[in-house]
Design a protein around this motif. Structure first.
Motif, PDB file in Angstrom:
ATOM      1  N   ILE A  24      18.433 -70.213 -22.477  1.00 34.40           N
ATOM      2  CA  ILE A  24      17.912 -68.850 -22.379  1.00 34.40           C
ATOM      3  C   ILE A  24      18.296 -68.055 -23.622  1.00 34.40           C
ATOM      4  CG2 ILE A  24      17.928 -66.704 -21.070  1.00 34.40           C
ATOM      5  CD1 ILE A  24      16.672 -68.896 -19.479  1.00 34.40           C
ATOM      6  N   PRO A  25      17.349 -67.628 -24.436  1.00 31.94           N
ATOM      7  CA  PRO A  25      17.696 -66.745 -25.553  1.00 31.94           C
ATOM      8  C   PRO A  25      18.002 -65.338 -25.045  1.00 31.94           C
ATOM      9  CG  PRO A  25      15.327 -67.081 -25.471  1.00 31.94           C
ATOM     10  CD  PRO A  25      15.913 -67.958 -24.401  1.00 31.94           C
ATOM     11  N   ASN A  26      18.916 -64.679 -25.727  1.00 31.45           N
ATOM     12  CA  ASN A  26      19.311 -63.326 -25.335  1.00 31.45           C
ATOM     13  C   ASN A  26      19.611 -63.257 -23.833  1.00 31.45           C
ATOM     14  OD1 ASN A  26      19.893 -60.601 -25.638  1.00 31.45           O
ATOM     15  ND2 ASN A  26      17.760 -59.950 -25.770  1.00 31.45           N
ATOM     16  N   PRO A  27      20.534 -64.109 -23.343  1.00 29.98           N
ATOM     17  CA  PRO A  27      20.726 -64.281 -21.894  1.00 29.98           C
ATOM     18  C   PRO A  27      21.294 -63.069 -21.174  1.00 29.98           C
ATOM     19  CG  PRO A  27      22.430 -65.438 -23.109  1.00 29.98           C
ATOM     20  CD  PRO A  27      21.435 -64.965 -24.127  1.00 29.98           C
ATOM     21  N   SER A  28      22.001 -62.204 -21.884  1.00 32.06           N
ATOM     22  CA  SER A  28      22.590 -61.035 -21.216  1.00 32.06           C
ATOM     23  C   SER A  28      22.003 -59.726 -21.750  1.00 32.06           C
ATOM     24  CB  SER A  28      24.119 -61.052 -21.360  1.00 32.06           C
ATOM     25  OG  SER A  28      24.487 -61.104 -22.728  1.00 32.06           O
ATOM     26  N   PHE A  29      20.835 -59.816 -22.369  1.00 31.99           N
ATOM     27  CA  PHE A  29      20.069 -58.633 -22.769  1.00 31.99           C
ATOM     28  C   PHE A  29      20.836 -57.741 -23.749  1.00 31.99           C
ATOM     29  CE2 PHE A  29      19.272 -59.850 -18.333  1.00 31.99           C
ATOM     30  CZ  PHE A  29      17.994 -60.352 -18.465  1.00 31.99           C
ATOM     31  N   GLU A  30      21.577 -58.397 -24.640  1.00 34.01           N
ATOM     32  CA  GLU A  30      22.374 -57.661 -25.628  1.00 34.01           C
ATOM     33  C   GLU A  30      21.547 -57.251 -26.846  1.00 34.01           C
ATOM     34  OE1 GLU A  30      25.816 -56.937 -24.986  1.00 34.01           O
ATOM     35  OE2 GLU A  30      24.938 -57.557 -23.089  1.00 34.01           O
ATOM     36  N   LEU A  31      20.617 -58.129 -27.250  1.00 36.96           N
ATOM     37  CA  LEU A  31      19.897 -57.933 -28.506  1.00 36.96           C
ATOM     38  C   LEU A  31      18.727 -56.984 -28.294  1.00 36.96           C
ATOM     39  CD1 LEU A  31      19.898 -61.645 -29.736  1.00 36.96           C
ATOM     40  CD2 LEU A  31      21.560 -59.839 -30.219  1.00 36.96           C
ATOM     41  N   ILE A  32      18.827 -55.812 -28.906  1.00 32.53           N
ATOM     42  CA  ILE A  32      17.834 -54.764 -28.765  1.00 32.53           C
ATOM     43  C   ILE A  32      17.197 -54.495 -30.126  1.00 32.53           C
ATOM     44  CG2 ILE A  32      17.463 -52.352 -28.116  1.00 32.53           C
ATOM     45  CD1 ILE A  32      18.196 -54.067 -25.754  1.00 32.53           C
ATOM     46  N   ASP A  62      12.732 -52.218 -16.331  1.00 33.91           N
ATOM     47  CA  ASP A  62      13.625 -51.334 -17.093  1.00 33.91           C
ATOM     48  C   ASP A  62      14.671 -52.138 -17.842  1.00 33.91           C
ATOM     49  OD1 ASP A  62      12.374 -49.041 -16.151  1.00 33.91           O
ATOM     50  OD2 ASP A  62      13.646 -48.936 -14.384  1.00 33.91           O
ATOM     51  N   VAL A  63      14.939 -51.724 -19.068  1.00 30.42           N
ATOM     52  CA  VAL A  63      16.082 -52.237 -19.819  1.00 30.42           C
ATOM     53  C   VAL A  63      17.109 -51.118 -19.913  1.00 30.42           C
ATOM     54  CG1 VAL A  63      16.905 -53.106 -22.022  1.00 30.42           C
ATOM     55  CG2 VAL A  63      14.713 -53.876 -21.140  1.00 30.42           C
ATOM     56  N   LEU A  64      18.345 -51.439 -19.564  1.00 27.50           N
ATOM     57  CA  LEU A  64      19.430 -50.459 -19.550  1.00 27.50           C
ATOM     58  C   LEU A  64      20.501 -50.948 -20.517  1.00 27.50           C
ATOM     59  CD1 LEU A  64      19.432 -50.287 -15.674  1.00 27.50           C
ATOM     60  CD2 LEU A  64      18.383 -48.618 -17.194  1.00 27.50           C
ATOM     61  N   HIS A  65      20.778 -50.148 -21.540  1.00 28.58           N
ATOM     62  CA  HIS A  65      21.664 -50.602 -22.605  1.00 28.58           C
ATOM     63  C   HIS A  65      22.492 -49.432 -23.107  1.00 28.58           C
ATOM     64  CE1 HIS A  65      23.024 -52.610 -26.279  1.00 28.58           C
ATOM     65  NE2 HIS A  65      22.522 -53.743 -25.789  1.00 28.58           N
ATOM     66  N   THR A  66      23.749 -49.697 -23.455  1.00 28.86           N
ATOM     67  CA  THR A  66      24.652 -48.624 -23.882  1.00 28.86           C
ATOM     68  C   THR A  66      24.242 -47.996 -25.204  1.00 28.86           C
ATOM     69  OG1 THR A  66      26.110 -50.263 -24.908  1.00 28.86           O
ATOM     70  CG2 THR A  66      26.617 -49.613 -22.641  1.00 28.86           C
ATOM     71  N   CYS A  67      23.390 -48.691 -25.979  1.00 32.15           N
ATOM     72  CA  CYS A  67      23.015 -48.139 -27.283  1.00 32.15           C
ATOM     73  C   CYS A  67      21.909 -47.104 -27.187  1.00 32.15           C
ATOM     74  CB  CYS A  67      22.594 -49.260 -28.237  1.00 32.15           C
ATOM     75  SG  CYS A  67      20.863 -49.779 -28.081  1.00 32.15           S
ATOM     76  N   PHE A  68      21.182 -47.038 -26.064  1.00 31.67           N
ATOM     77  CA  PHE A  68      20.070 -46.108 -25.955  1.00 31.67           C
ATOM     78  C   PHE A  68      20.560 -44.671 -26.016  1.00 31.67           C
ATOM     79  CE2 PHE A  68      17.602 -49.486 -23.405  1.00 31.67           C
ATOM     80  CZ  PHE A  68      17.080 -50.007 -24.576  1.00 31.67           C
ATOM     81  N   ASN A  69      19.750 -43.824 -26.647  1.00 28.18           N
ATOM     82  CA  ASN A  69      20.163 -42.427 -26.824  1.00 28.18           C
ATOM     83  C   ASN A  69      19.719 -41.546 -25.660  1.00 28.18           C
ATOM     84  OD1 ASN A  69      17.454 -42.537 -27.327  1.00 28.18           O
ATOM     85  ND2 ASN A  69      17.469 -41.199 -29.119  1.00 28.18           N
ATOM     86  N   PHE A  70      19.019 -42.129 -24.699  1.00 27.27           N
ATOM     87  CA  PHE A  70      18.586 -41.362 -23.534  1.00 27.27           C
ATOM     88  C   PHE A  70      19.567 -41.627 -22.398  1.00 27.27           C
ATOM     89  CE2 PHE A  70      15.960 -39.637 -20.245  1.00 27.27           C
ATOM     90  CZ  PHE A  70      15.141 -38.719 -20.887  1.00 27.27           C
TER      91      PHE A  70
END
Length: 325
Positions: A24-32, A62-70
């Motif tokens: 699985i590439p990007n298995p933990s949805f880190e790469l944004i 939905d993608v939920l990531h700490t880098c998002f500015n929203f």
């Protein structure tokens, strides 16, 4: 000769590493791809690497990531519920509305196609978001392999190859794991809500045109090649003692099992009377009888009747000593 041995060892180690790699590439949805987006966007399309949906307009994952500015899509305090990712900084969220037969699914192309008759160890983590603290949950979530990108028809009519069997009403990360014997040439892995028989449960009245429906966070998806003999072996191991003293060590009677589809367990006293019965796949014995009373110290008899994933019925017995300090 020495150098040849070292080279041979390195080749074996390298071969093992390759065979055990996560497909699985990007298995933990880190790469944004982009951390700047509008909340009204559907961020999985173009914002997260490798993953996609079968229909951008109909499947608003939905993608939920700490880098998002929203803030509302930035863990842990998201509009979909409060949670940190299982690992790292990213996770995705999928919803299911039974009344509209609406199912969200996320897909990814595997690094390599699956090899026919090979065994693959598969796992992912899931968590009920308890969106707006409402008690909605589903019977199961799953992972489905496919040769091509999937369609709504496939999602609604095909059962997943890996299906959860845990209680999905709880608000905690749960690992869903198992194995898959490849038919050959599967190129995609898809996670979400599959099959004609999936059920939705709720403790409150459904309210149309709201977000009040089952919503789950998904993270840490793994597909690795594994030993076929190991994953097909039958394991049913009954412990022979239980120390119900509250010290956190051996306080519960935990049965180790593999490739078991049903497991009925009986606890009998020395006169052969059944004093406790339970489902060994769903329940764990704590040393009490059927009325909830703690058993006295002594030796008891455990009888387990199991059906395997391959349709065989096996029976196993074991004496168990209950110790209370």
């Amino acid at each position: 000769m020495f150098n040849l041995k070292i080279a041979t060892l390195l080749i074996l180690l390298f071969s093992y590493k390759i065979s055990a790699q996560n497909l699985i590439p990007n298995p933990s949805f880190e790469l944004i791809n982009n951390c700047t987006l509008d909340f009204l966007d559907h961020p999985i399309e173009g914002f997260i690497q490798d993953w996609f949906t079968f229909d951008y307009q109909l499947n608003t994952v939905d993608v939920l990531h700490t880098c998002f500015n929203f803030p509302e899509i930035q863990p842990p305090n998201t509009v979909r519920g409060y949670s940190y990712p299982h690992i790292g900084n990213g996770m995705i969220g999928l919803g299911y509305v039974k009344e509209d037969n609406y199912r969200e699914v996320a897909s990814v192309r595997l690094k390599d196609s699956l090899i026919k008759d090979s065994a693959y160890c598969v796992s992912f983590w899931v968590k009920n978001s308890r969106i707006e603290n409402m008690l909605y949950w589903v019977e199961y979530v799953g992972l489905l392999f496919s040769e091509d990108t999937i369609t709504t028809l496939i999602i609604q009519n095909e059962n997943p190859h890996l299906k959860s069997n845990q209680d999905l009403s709880v608000n905690e990360w749960i690992e869903v794991s198992g194995y898959y014997i490849a038919k050959g040439n599967e190129k995609f892995a898809n996670i979400g809500f599959f099959g004609p028989d999936i059920e939705k449960y709720q403790n409150i009245q459904f309210q149309p045109n709201t977000n009040l429906a089952p919503f789950y966070f998904f993270d840490d998806v793994t597909v690795t090649n594994c030993n076929k003999d190991s994953v097909l072996s039958i394991i049913l191991k009954l412990p022979n003692f239980l120390t119900s003293n509250g010290d956190g060590i051996n306080d519960l009677y935990i049965i180790k099992h593999q490739n078991i589809s049903s497991l009925q367990v009986q606890i009998l006293n020395r006169w052969g009377n059944i004093i406790k019965e339970f489902d060994g796949l769903k329940d764990i014995w704590d040393g009490s009888d059927s009325r909830g009373n703690q058993l006295n110290c002594g030796v008891y008899f455990v009888k387990a009747i199991a059906e395997t994933n391959f349709g065989d019925v096996i029976q196993k017995t074991q004496f168990v000593q209950v110790i209370i300090d």
